[in-house]
Write a protein that holds these residues in place. Sequence first.
Motif, PDB file in Angstrom:
ATOM      1  N   MET A 108       0.829  -1.196   0.000  1.00 48.11           N
ATOM      2  CA  MET A 108       0.000   0.000   0.000  1.00 48.11           C
ATOM      3  C   MET A 108       0.877   1.264   0.000  1.00 48.11           C
ATOM      4  SD  MET A 108      -3.110  -0.901  -0.155  1.00 48.11           S
ATOM      5  CE  MET A 108      -3.115  -2.556  -0.797  1.00 48.11           C
ATOM      6  N   PRO A 109       0.407   2.305  -0.647  1.00 50.48           N
ATOM      7  CA  PRO A 109       1.199   3.552  -0.691  1.00 50.48           C
ATOM      8  C   PRO A 109       1.310   4.196   0.694  1.00 50.48           C
ATOM      9  CG  PRO A 109      -0.963   3.903  -1.653  1.00 50.48           C
ATOM     10  CD  PRO A 109      -0.848   2.427  -1.418  1.00 50.48           C
ATOM     11  N   ASP A 110       2.465   4.806   0.974  1.00 51.05           N
ATOM     12  CA  ASP A 110       2.735   5.492   2.240  1.00 51.05           C
ATOM     13  C   ASP A 110       2.368   6.970   2.085  1.00 51.05           C
ATOM     14  OD1 ASP A 110       3.627   6.505   4.600  1.00 51.05           O
ATOM     15  OD2 ASP A 110       5.730   5.914   4.324  1.00 51.05           O
ATOM     16  N   PRO A 111       1.429   7.480   2.903  1.00 54.57           N
ATOM     17  CA  PRO A 111       1.024   8.888   2.741  1.00 54.57           C
ATOM     18  C   PRO A 111       2.181   9.854   2.984  1.00 54.57           C
ATOM     19  CG  PRO A 111       0.008   7.902   4.698  1.00 54.57           C
ATOM     20  CD  PRO A 111       0.634   6.794   3.946  1.00 54.57           C
ATOM     21  N   ASN A 112       3.174   9.434   3.769  1.00 53.12           N
ATOM     22  CA  ASN A 112       4.319  10.306   4.017  1.00 53.12           C
ATOM     23  C   ASN A 112       5.142  10.550   2.758  1.00 53.12           C
ATOM     24  OD1 ASN A 112       3.702  10.564   6.759  1.00 53.12           O
ATOM     25  ND2 ASN A 112       4.763   8.632   7.255  1.00 53.12           N
ATOM     26  N   GLN A 113       4.959   9.676   1.776  1.00 53.11           N
ATOM     27  CA  GLN A 113       5.693   9.863   0.533  1.00 53.11           C
ATOM     28  C   GLN A 113       4.969  10.791  -0.439  1.00 53.11           C
ATOM     29  OE1 GLN A 113       8.721   8.542   0.139  1.00 53.11           O
ATOM     30  NE2 GLN A 113       8.547   7.690   2.213  1.00 53.11           N
ATOM     31  N   TYR A 114       3.831  11.318  -0.006  1.00 51.29           N
ATOM     32  CA  TYR A 114       3.026  12.186  -0.881  1.00 51.29           C
ATOM     33  C   TYR A 114       2.934  13.585  -0.253  1.00 51.29           C
ATOM     34  CZ  TYR A 114       1.675   7.953  -3.350  1.00 51.29           C
ATOM     35  OH  TYR A 114       1.687   6.783  -4.071  1.00 51.29           O
ATOM     36  N   GLN A 115       4.031  14.237  -0.024  1.00 51.91           N
ATOM     37  CA  GLN A 115       4.054  15.582   0.544  1.00 51.91           C
ATOM     38  C   GLN A 115       3.896  16.620  -0.558  1.00 51.91           C
ATOM     39  OE1 GLN A 115       4.030  16.144   3.791  1.00 51.91           O
ATOM     40  NE2 GLN A 115       4.122  13.912   4.185  1.00 51.91           N
ATOM     41  N   ALA A 116       3.284  17.744  -0.180  1.00 51.83           N
ATOM     42  CA  ALA A 116       3.103  18.831  -1.152  1.00 51.83           C
ATOM     43  C   ALA A 116       4.464  19.378  -1.559  1.00 51.83           C
ATOM     44  CB  ALA A 116       2.251  19.943  -0.556  1.00 51.83           C
ATOM     45  N   GLN A 117       4.603  19.648  -2.846  1.00 51.96           N
ATOM     46  CA  GLN A 117       5.852  20.176  -3.386  1.00 51.96           C
ATOM     47  C   GLN A 117       5.648  21.632  -3.817  1.00 51.96           C
ATOM     48  OE1 GLN A 117       8.657  18.389  -3.366  1.00 51.96           O
ATOM     49  NE2 GLN A 117       7.520  16.675  -2.444  1.00 51.96           N
ATOM     50  N   ALA A 122      -0.280  31.052  -0.085  1.00 57.04           N
ATOM     51  CA  ALA A 122      -1.268  30.173   0.557  1.00 57.04           C
ATOM     52  C   ALA A 122      -2.056  29.398  -0.483  1.00 57.04           C
ATOM     53  CB  ALA A 122      -2.198  31.002   1.440  1.00 57.04           C
ATOM     54  N   ASN A 123      -2.440  30.087  -1.559  1.00 58.16           N
ATOM     55  CA  ASN A 123      -3.212  29.403  -2.607  1.00 58.16           C
ATOM     56  C   ASN A 123      -2.391  28.298  -3.266  1.00 58.16           C
ATOM     57  OD1 ASN A 123      -5.451  30.984  -2.133  1.00 58.16           O
ATOM     58  ND2 ASN A 123      -4.928  32.512  -3.702  1.00 58.16           N
ATOM     59  N   ARG A 124      -1.095  28.604  -3.518  1.00 59.92           N
ATOM     60  CA  ARG A 124      -0.246  27.588  -4.187  1.00 59.92           C
ATOM     61  C   ARG A 124       0.009  26.396  -3.284  1.00 59.92           C
ATOM     62  NH1 ARG A 124       0.704  24.211  -6.624  1.00 59.92           N
ATOM     63  NH2 ARG A 124       2.393  23.729  -8.036  1.00 59.92           N
ATOM     64  N   ARG A 125       0.163  26.687  -1.956  1.00 64.27           N
ATOM     65  CA  ARG A 125       0.358  25.580  -1.029  1.00 64.27           C
ATOM     66  C   ARG A 125      -0.889  24.716  -0.959  1.00 64.27           C
ATOM     67  NH1 ARG A 125       3.052  29.498   2.000  1.00 64.27           N
ATOM     68  NH2 ARG A 125       1.192  29.875   3.292  1.00 64.27           N
ATOM     69  N   ALA A 126      -2.042  25.331  -0.920  1.00 66.35           N
ATOM     70  CA  ALA A 126      -3.284  24.564  -0.877  1.00 66.35           C
ATOM     71  C   ALA A 126      -3.448  23.711  -2.135  1.00 66.35           C
ATOM     72  CB  ALA A 126      -4.473  25.501  -0.715  1.00 66.35           C
ATOM     73  N   GLN A 127      -3.079  24.311  -3.275  1.00 68.82           N
ATOM     74  CA  GLN A 127      -3.173  23.561  -4.540  1.00 68.82           C
ATOM     75  C   GLN A 127      -2.197  22.379  -4.545  1.00 68.82           C
ATOM     76  OE1 GLN A 127      -2.407  25.926  -7.996  1.00 68.82           O
ATOM     77  NE2 GLN A 127      -2.713  24.220  -9.422  1.00 68.82           N
ATOM     78  N   ALA A 128      -0.951  22.596  -4.037  1.00 70.91           N
ATOM     79  CA  ALA A 128       0.042  21.512  -4.002  1.00 70.91           C
ATOM     80  C   ALA A 128      -0.414  20.397  -3.073  1.00 70.91           C
ATOM     81  CB  ALA A 128       1.405  22.062  -3.570  1.00 70.91           C
ATOM     82  N   GLN A 129      -1.004  20.782  -1.920  1.00 69.54           N
ATOM     83  CA  GLN A 129      -1.482  19.767  -0.992  1.00 69.54           C
ATOM     84  C   GLN A 129      -2.638  18.955  -1.597  1.00 69.54           C
ATOM     85  OE1 GLN A 129      -2.457  22.067   2.445  1.00 69.54           O
ATOM     86  NE2 GLN A 129      -0.307  22.289   3.127  1.00 69.54           N
ATOM     87  N   GLU A 131      -3.070  18.393  -4.790  1.00 70.81           N
ATOM     88  CA  GLU A 131      -2.500  17.519  -5.808  1.00 70.81           C
ATOM     89  C   GLU A 131      -1.853  16.295  -5.163  1.00 70.81           C
ATOM     90  OE1 GLU A 131       0.168  20.048  -7.892  1.00 70.81           O
ATOM     91  OE2 GLU A 131      -1.412  21.019  -9.115  1.00 70.81           O
ATOM     92  N   ALA A 132      -1.116  16.493  -4.049  1.00 75.04           N
ATOM     93  CA  ALA A 132      -0.474  15.361  -3.367  1.00 75.04           C
ATOM     94  C   ALA A 132      -1.526  14.390  -2.845  1.00 75.04           C
ATOM     95  CB  ALA A 132       0.406  15.874  -2.229  1.00 75.04           C
ATOM     96  N   ARG A 133      -2.611  14.946  -2.247  1.00 74.33           N
ATOM     97  CA  ARG A 133      -3.672  14.092  -1.726  1.00 74.33           C
ATOM     98  C   ARG A 133      -4.353  13.323  -2.867  1.00 74.33           C
ATOM     99  NH1 ARG A 133      -5.585  17.613   1.102  1.00 74.33           N
ATOM    100  NH2 ARG A 133      -7.170  18.482  -0.301  1.00 74.33           N
ATOM    101  N   SER A 134      -4.492  13.966  -4.014  1.00 72.49           N
ATOM    102  CA  SER A 134      -5.122  13.309  -5.166  1.00 72.49           C
ATOM    103  C   SER A 134      -4.255  12.158  -5.676  1.00 72.49           C
ATOM    104  CB  SER A 134      -5.365  14.331  -6.279  1.00 72.49           C
ATOM    105  OG  SER A 134      -5.884  13.698  -7.429  1.00 72.49           O
ATOM    106  N   ARG A 135      -2.920  12.396  -5.729  1.00 70.94           N
ATOM    107  CA  ARG A 135      -2.027  11.319  -6.171  1.00 70.94           C
ATOM    108  C   ARG A 135      -2.082  10.142  -5.204  1.00 70.94           C
ATOM    109  NH1 ARG A 135       1.596  15.575  -6.849  1.00 70.94           N
ATOM    110  NH2 ARG A 135       2.798  14.857  -5.029  1.00 70.94           N
TER     111      ARG A 135
END
Length: 686
Positions: A108-117, A122-129, A131-135
């Motif tokens: 199973m995938p490890d959520p710790n490996q899916y950090q926002a880049q 604030a808007n860009r961080r929310a968008q990156a998070q 995207e990471a959650r979606s992946r």
Amino acid sequence: MSRRSAGFVSTWAEMQRQYQRQVEAEERRRREEARQARNHQRRAAQEYREYRQAEARQRTAELDEQVATLQALLAAGCRAPAFRASSLRRVEEIPAFDPGPLAWPVRMPDPNQYQAQGGWTANRRAQAQAEARSRFEHDWHAAQAAEAQRLQQLAAAQRDYEQRSAAQRAEVRHHNAGIDEATAGVRRGDPEAVVEYFSAALYSSASWPEGFPRQVAAAFDSAARQLVLDWELPGYDVVPEAKSVRYVPAQDQDKESARPVTQRRALYREALAQSMLLVLHQLFAADEYGVLDSVALNGFVDAPDPATGRQAHIFLATLMAQRAVFRDLHLEQVDPTSCLTGALRGQLSTRPDQLTSVRPARQPQDVGNQVVTHGGGNDEPDLYEMDPIVFESLVADLFRAMGMQAVTTQRSNDGGVDVDALDPTPIRGGKIVVQVKRYRNTVPPTAVRDLYGTVQDAGANKGVLVTTSGFGPGAHTFARGKPLELIAGGELVDLLHRHGLRGRLGEGGRTAPSQPVTPEPAAPNGDYNVLGMTWSGNVALDVCALVCRGSRVLSEDHFVFFNNPQTPDGSVRAMPASAPDKAAVRVAFDALPEDADRFVLVAAVDPEANPNADLSGFTDACIRLLDPSMTELGRLEVSDGRAGETALVLGSFRHRASGDWDFVLGGKGYAGGLEQLVQDYGIEVE
């Protein structure tokens, strides 16, 4: 004036001397080349003589070995272990379930490996998070689906394993129950069970040399506790007529030295006596339940009766042996003939080579109950007529009798496997996949290629192809060097009989069908090979073929060359070559005439295209073995040509006793061209 004249003369003389030196040097060069050519020819001739002499020595060694086997028949048989009913029992050795890669859960995938880049705002961080959650969610769902699929496949594999294991256990238990029932019948003295048991003891013995018959008719006299049986003995041809073989260079042929007639007769009579004593030894040694007090044994050969000409059982030996008397004999030290006629008071034909018969004291039909016969041509099941499922079961029985675990596969989704076998032998054992072909015609090379693909797909150690027919050169060439084994019909019948099973091929018993299929001239079933010839050099050659028996061509019509492009039956024909080949011949091996045992390929210089050429430029030559679709199955290397020769035997395909055709390298050259070559094969050239 005189000085000028002398200078002119001296210059002219020096020029003459230089020219003479050039002529002498050229003459020395020609002599050296001729000497080297002669040396090369002598070396080639010496190599050819040594090869033929070695082949003759090998044939002599084989004759000596055949005679030594006959002379040691009784001694070797006495050293073999006695037959026991327990040897027929099977063990419920079911290998543990091996799920292979299915045993490992999907990671199973490890959520710790899916950090926002990234993301400075604030808007860009929310968008990156997001995207990471979606992946992560995408990969998690994919892993969950893969794990569900793995569990489903694992469950299916487990069910299949349990079904096959249960079927194998049931088959083993059913077989063992039959052995127990038969053993109980032997203990009770049931005549049919006793005859079946002791027939199995004779059939399972590995002491009989290859080619010895195994036909028996028997009955059991329960009141006298006597087994009465007729046992087939080998014919006179079991003793080789030739004593040795030597190569005669002057005639370029092998010459056989005949074995003295008196020696051959003595060896045959001794072999018959040893056979009779060995049968008695095997019967009494197998009697672990003590049901036999005596054995009445009659030895016969199945041959034309000299008086009537009709096929009949001609009895050459008979005796009646008591257990108590036989037990006191030291068989490994006796003279077989004296033991049979003296100690056991039996009869042995004085001239068995002339089928001089003896009168049996008691025969199975004299006992009064039902006579059981094994090994004759009519009582054994015809493999050609057998139900395909029953035939596959018989092959599985054979593998089990050879000490392996074997079970037939289900008819659907078998992946090209008819029998699954497991050889428990360490190192060389492992998983074996078996395909069964109940054919009358030669198995095509495509079947062997398909088996190889199945072996690779199944991860097996070996693949075995069993057939009632035979295999051509294409099949053997493809199988060479691969984990494949090809078992033809004749070998299959011998293996069945050797392990106590029954089977025959048609009315003839053990060999080919009684009425071979007459081939169509054009071989419409595609059962043929193309032999493509390729070589280096610019010399123009005619590639020809001869259909022979031994070293003689069957007829002039069976010599295929530029003026005769095919044989009368169309089994051999010349055809246009396709690159990279320079010549090609098509041959349907199983359609060749029945009396043909050699198919010879030769090459000769075309005298019209190259009137002064020889075969010194014929190098890097090979025969490409092709199937009907022109797919290359393998290559057969042939000898290079030599200076001064204008025709060469490339090699010959020889028909073996198993029904297969094997390639034998040629190499004999001829300075007289194609005419001299074909004269050697019996064709008269006007």
